[in-house]
Design an enzyme around this catalytic site. Structure first.
Site, PDB file in Angstrom:
ATOM      1  N   ARG A  39      -1.456  -9.584   3.801  1.00 36.72           N
ATOM      2  CA  ARG A  39      -2.631  -9.101   3.090  1.00 36.72           C
ATOM      3  C   ARG A  39      -3.589  -8.353   4.022  1.00 36.72           C
ATOM      4  NH1 ARG A  39      -3.738 -12.323  -1.734  1.00 36.72           N
ATOM      5  NH2 ARG A  39      -5.947 -12.077  -1.370  1.00 36.72           N
ATOM      6  N   TRP A  95     -10.703 -10.790   6.471  1.00 37.99           N
ATOM      7  CA  TRP A  95     -10.732  -9.338   6.648  1.00 37.99           C
ATOM      8  C   TRP A  95     -12.201  -8.942   6.560  1.00 37.99           C
ATOM      9  CZ3 TRP A  95     -11.589  -5.101   3.062  1.00 37.99           C
ATOM     10  CH2 TRP A  95     -11.165  -3.866   3.537  1.00 37.99           C
ATOM     11  N   GLY A 144     -14.103 -13.013  -1.421  1.00 38.22           N
ATOM     12  CA  GLY A 144     -15.003 -12.381  -2.394  1.00 38.22           C
ATOM     13  C   GLY A 144     -16.290 -11.960  -1.711  1.00 38.22           C
ATOM     14  N   GLU A 200       0.238  12.219  -2.767  1.00 43.24           N
ATOM     15  CA  GLU A 200       0.748  10.894  -2.405  1.00 43.24           C
ATOM     16  C   GLU A 200       1.431  10.942  -1.031  1.00 43.24           C
ATOM     17  OE1 GLU A 200       0.314   8.013  -3.096  1.00 43.24           O
ATOM     18  OE2 GLU A 200       2.063   6.911  -2.427  1.00 43.24           O
ATOM     19  N   LYS A 230       0.251   8.781   2.285  1.00 41.95           N
ATOM     20  CA  LYS A 230       1.166   7.854   2.971  1.00 41.95           C
ATOM     21  C   LYS A 230       1.266   8.206   4.442  1.00 41.95           C
ATOM     22  CE  LYS A 230       1.812   5.551   0.576  1.00 41.95           C
ATOM     23  NZ  LYS A 230       1.726   4.881  -0.693  1.00 41.95           N
ATOM     24  N   HIS A 282      -6.451  30.521  -0.283  1.00 42.63           N
ATOM     25  CA  HIS A 282      -7.907  30.565  -0.500  1.00 42.63           C
ATOM     26  C   HIS A 282      -8.672  29.813   0.584  1.00 42.63           C
ATOM     27  CE1 HIS A 282      -7.306  32.579  -4.291  1.00 42.63           C
ATOM     28  NE2 HIS A 282      -6.400  31.665  -4.613  1.00 42.63           N
ATOM     29  N   LYS A 329      -3.979  -4.921   1.972  1.00 40.29           N
ATOM     30  CA  LYS A 329      -3.088  -4.748   0.828  1.00 40.29           C
ATOM     31  C   LYS A 329      -3.827  -4.854  -0.491  1.00 40.29           C
ATOM     32  CE  LYS A 329       0.873  -4.182  -1.176  1.00 40.29           C
ATOM     33  NZ  LYS A 329       1.293  -2.760  -1.218  1.00 40.29           N
TER      34      LYS A 329
HETATM   35  C1  F6R Z   1      -1.694   3.234  -0.370  1.00 43.21           C
HETATM   36  C2  F6R Z   1      -2.076   2.116  -1.195  1.00 43.21           C
HETATM   37  C3  F6R Z   1      -3.447   2.094  -1.768  1.00 43.21           C
HETATM   38  C4  F6R Z   1      -3.449   1.352  -3.115  1.00 43.21           C
HETATM   39  C5  F6R Z   1      -4.891   1.183  -3.612  1.00 43.21           C
HETATM   40  C6  F6R Z   1      -4.931   0.517  -4.967  1.00 43.21           C
HETATM   41  O1  F6R Z   1      -0.375   3.111   0.056  1.00 43.21           O
HETATM   42  O2  F6R Z   1      -1.312   1.197  -1.394  1.00 43.21           O
HETATM   43  O3  F6R Z   1      -3.972   3.368  -1.890  1.00 43.21           O
HETATM   44  O4  F6R Z   1      -2.704   2.083  -4.037  1.00 43.21           O
HETATM   45  O5  F6R Z   1      -5.609   0.400  -2.689  1.00 43.21           O
HETATM   46  O6  F6R Z   1      -4.333  -0.737  -4.939  1.00 43.21           O
HETATM   47  P1  F6R Z   1      -3.802  -1.436  -6.246  1.00 43.21           P
HETATM   48  O7  F6R Z   1      -2.683  -0.628  -6.789  1.00 43.21           O
HETATM   49  O8  F6R Z   1      -3.379  -2.800  -5.814  1.00 43.21           O
HETATM   50  O9  F6R Z   1      -4.960  -1.466  -7.201  1.00 43.21           O
END
Ligand code: F6R
Length: 612
Positions: free
Chosen positions: A27, A74, A101, A485, A489, A508, A607
């Site tokens: 995570r 975190w 939270g 995307e 990545k 442009h 994550k």
């Molecule tokens: C990039 C990535 C993030 C998630 C974003 C939303 O590889 O994984 O951009 O897509 O943080 O996360 P979720 O889909 O869990 O709402």
């Protein structure tokens, strides 16, 4: 993002907590700690750094005790330091808490507790206030104290508290942050995520917002916000721990890329009627009349899920003729969109816990919209708050960079688009049939895309790319969101700055950056506009850019115009993103490996992003 584990039973709690925290490492975290009940005292060990380091610093004697709580943090409020790590202790040390939270009113509470009770705070965190507040409310019953304390809290929490005066007893509370109870024999568990429990039990219960739970080795009691004891359903987890482990690959990310054929098969399973070949989405639970009346859809998501939404927009508008707006969730809430009750909101979230997406969902609800969630995590907050849920069934995604979740989100969105088109009569049966055949062919085609030869092509290009600090991704139409995307990545895991550009926009402005050897990844999968994309590629070639083209094997004109080529099996324009994104995932992966980056846990990222 933060992780929680709690244990009370008859075994040594230290190793149980440490193993549980290790299962939550994916995570993302920057410090870790545990608090263990020991003969009427709570012994806290915590430090910035890894769980492995925490394990080394645990005193042997304290490893023997049989109840405790653990946390991986975190950083949000205050940097990752020993003092800011959880668990946090109250002034007397009699109460400890771990918390996920945000406590929004922590400053007010901190001031009050300092002035009224003279408590001294040791950390910069919002969470520490919980330990002091619970102590302030404590009159001999930890549950009552936690309930009283939580009634004063504004914000979100998954909380586990322990009192030195109540050995073996853990009290849990949840609001807007996941918390799962695990049932054992003579021992019980709590965790913020299922992988931490799986080595011990498959019998779980997902706490709902406003609920409290009390765990002792013998029993678990769950109460609603009014204090009534609940008889909650037990959720039996069917997936195994191996599914959440690397399975022979060097990184979770590569394993998850390779799992995409199977993941897409799962997303499609039982959603296409065998006899008619039509898409069947019972989970949408919309009547034909409701579908015919739909005049606007909002898609709300973040990051990679947002990129999936951009493709969903094009598919729904084209196949079902319904206008779609796609919003980054953190912007949606603050731009006063013109929401009406007869519209539909679709929220997309792999984790189902993303705070911004959740806020978008709630805003859509307050305006009377029905909300469909597309998510991968059963029991996630998004899945439980939405009116309808479509699970992507991609299996657990551990690498921070999303791959199989994204591809399955695309497939889910195509299914929605085809289903709406079928029902509204905007999609002719032959066309719907061809698209369904195309969807069913995707798992096999993905397997071809992931062949060893193709991977060798990518690795060769990445030797060049990994030496650069900047790259472009270009594409037109459906290739443009795929380029976005791909760029996300690449920057996320290799730290190469990457920019996506609509291929026609290069001239442009961005073209000024193209110089001899600059990596340009060109998506050229759209037959209808192939010539246009080719001219944009030529413009890059003329400036010496090193073009890597992702194209279809039957588009022969592309090969003689570019330095490297990645050929996809023949696929229609609409579905091409599902195949086209895969080489971009592999490019990011192998560039990151070549640069020695931490692929599965890139710096500064988590994550599951449960803070706004
Ligand atoms: C990039 C990535 C993030 C998630 C974003 C939303 O590889 O994984 O951009 O897509 O943080 O996360 P979720 O889909 O869990 O709402």
């Amino acid at each position: 993002m933060c992780g929680i584990v709690g244990y009370t039973g008859n075994r040594k709690a230290g190793p149980v907590l440490i193993e549980g925290l290790k299962k939550l490492e994916y995570r993302g975290y920057d410090s870790a700690g545990v608090a263990l009940h020991d003969n009427g005292r709570l012994i806290v060990t915590k430090a910035a750094g890894s769980v492995a380091e925490l394990e080394k610093s645990l005193n042997e004697h304290h490893k023997e005790v049989t109840a405790g709580i653990g946390h991986t943090r975190w950083a949000t409020h205050g940097p990752p330091t020993d003092l800011n790590a959880h668990p946090h202790s109250s002034a007397s040390g009699e109460i400890v808490v771990v918390h996920n939270g945000i406590i929004e009113n922590y400053r007010t509470l901190r001031k009050r507790l300092t002035e009224e009770a003279g408590f001294k705070f040791k950390s910069e965190t919002d969470s520490e206030v919980l330990a002091h507040l619970i102590e302030y409310c404590y009159e001999g019953d930890l549950l009552a104290a936690v309930r009283r304390a939580m009634s004063e809290i504004e914000g979100s929490y998954a909380l586990v508290a322990a009192s030195s005066r109540e050995p073996d007893r853990l009290v849990c509370a949840r609001k807007d942050s996941p918390l799962i109870i695990g049932y054992g024999e003579g021992e019980n568990y709590v965790a913020s995520d299922i992988p931490a429990l799986l080595a011990h039990t498959r019998r779980t219960c997902v706490m709902d917002d406003g609920e409290f739970a009390v765990l002792t080795p013998e029993k678990i009691e769950i109460y609603n916000k009014d204090g009534q004891m609940l008889d909650k359903d037990i959720l039996e987890i069917t997936w195994n721990l191996e599914a959440a482990e690397k399975g022979g690959y060097d990184h979770f990310m590569l394993k998850e890329i390779m799992e995409q054929p199977a993941a897409v098969r799962e997303t499609l399973r039982q959603r296409i009627k065998r006899d008619s070949g039509l898409v069947e989405l019972g989970e949408l639970d919309l009547t034909t009349e409701q579908i015919l009346k739909l005049d606007q859809i909002y898609i709300i998501a973040c990051g990679t899920a947002y990129h999936a939404g951009l493709i969903g927009k094009m598919a729904i508008e084209k196949l079902a003729g319904i206008p779609v707006e796609v919003d980054v969730a953190s912007e949606f809430r603050y731009r006063d969109p013109l929401l009406e009750p007869n519209q539909l909101a679709i929220v997309i979230s792999q984790s189902g816990e993303t705070a911004d997406t959740l806020a978008g969902l709630r805003m859509a609800h307050t305006k009377g919209l029905k909300v469909l969630a597309i998510t991968n995590v059963v029991g996630s907050t998004v899945s439980r708050e939405a009116d309808r849920v479509m699970y992507t069934w991609a299996g657990p995604e551990i690498a921070v960079a999303s791959t199989k979740a994204y591809v399955t989100q695309l497939v889910a969105l195509y299914l929605v688009a085809i289903y709406l088109g079928q029902t509204r009569g905007t999609l002719e049966p032959e066309k719907a049939g061809a698209l369904v055949d195309g969807l069913l062919a995707l798992p096999e085609q993905l397997t071809q895309v992931l062949s060893e030869d193709n991977i060798a092509t990518i690795r060769a290009y990445c030797e060049h790319l990994s030496r650069w600090d900047n790259a472009f991704f270009i594409g037109r139409n459906l290739d443009y969101p795929v380029a976005m995307e791909g760029a996300l990545k690449l920057k996320e895991i290799s730290y190469i700055h990457a920019e996506a550009c609509a291929a026609g926009e290069l001239k442009h402005g961005p073209l000024a950056l193209v110089e001899e050897g600059m990596p340009v990844i060109a998506l050229a999968t759209q037959e209808a506009i192939l010539d246009k994309t080719l001219s944009n590629i030529q413009v890059v070639n003329a400036r010496g850019g090193a073009v890597f083209a992702v194209t279809r094997e039957d588009f022969e004109d592309v090969s003689w115009q570019v330095e490297s080529i990645f050929s996809l099996p023949v696929v229609c324009d609409t579905l091409a993103p599902v195949l086209g994104v895969v080489p971009t995932q592999l490019i990011a992966y192998y560039a990151a490996v070549a640069r020695g980056c931490s692929v599965d846990k890139p710096r500064n990222l988590a994550k599951s992003v449960t803070v706004e």
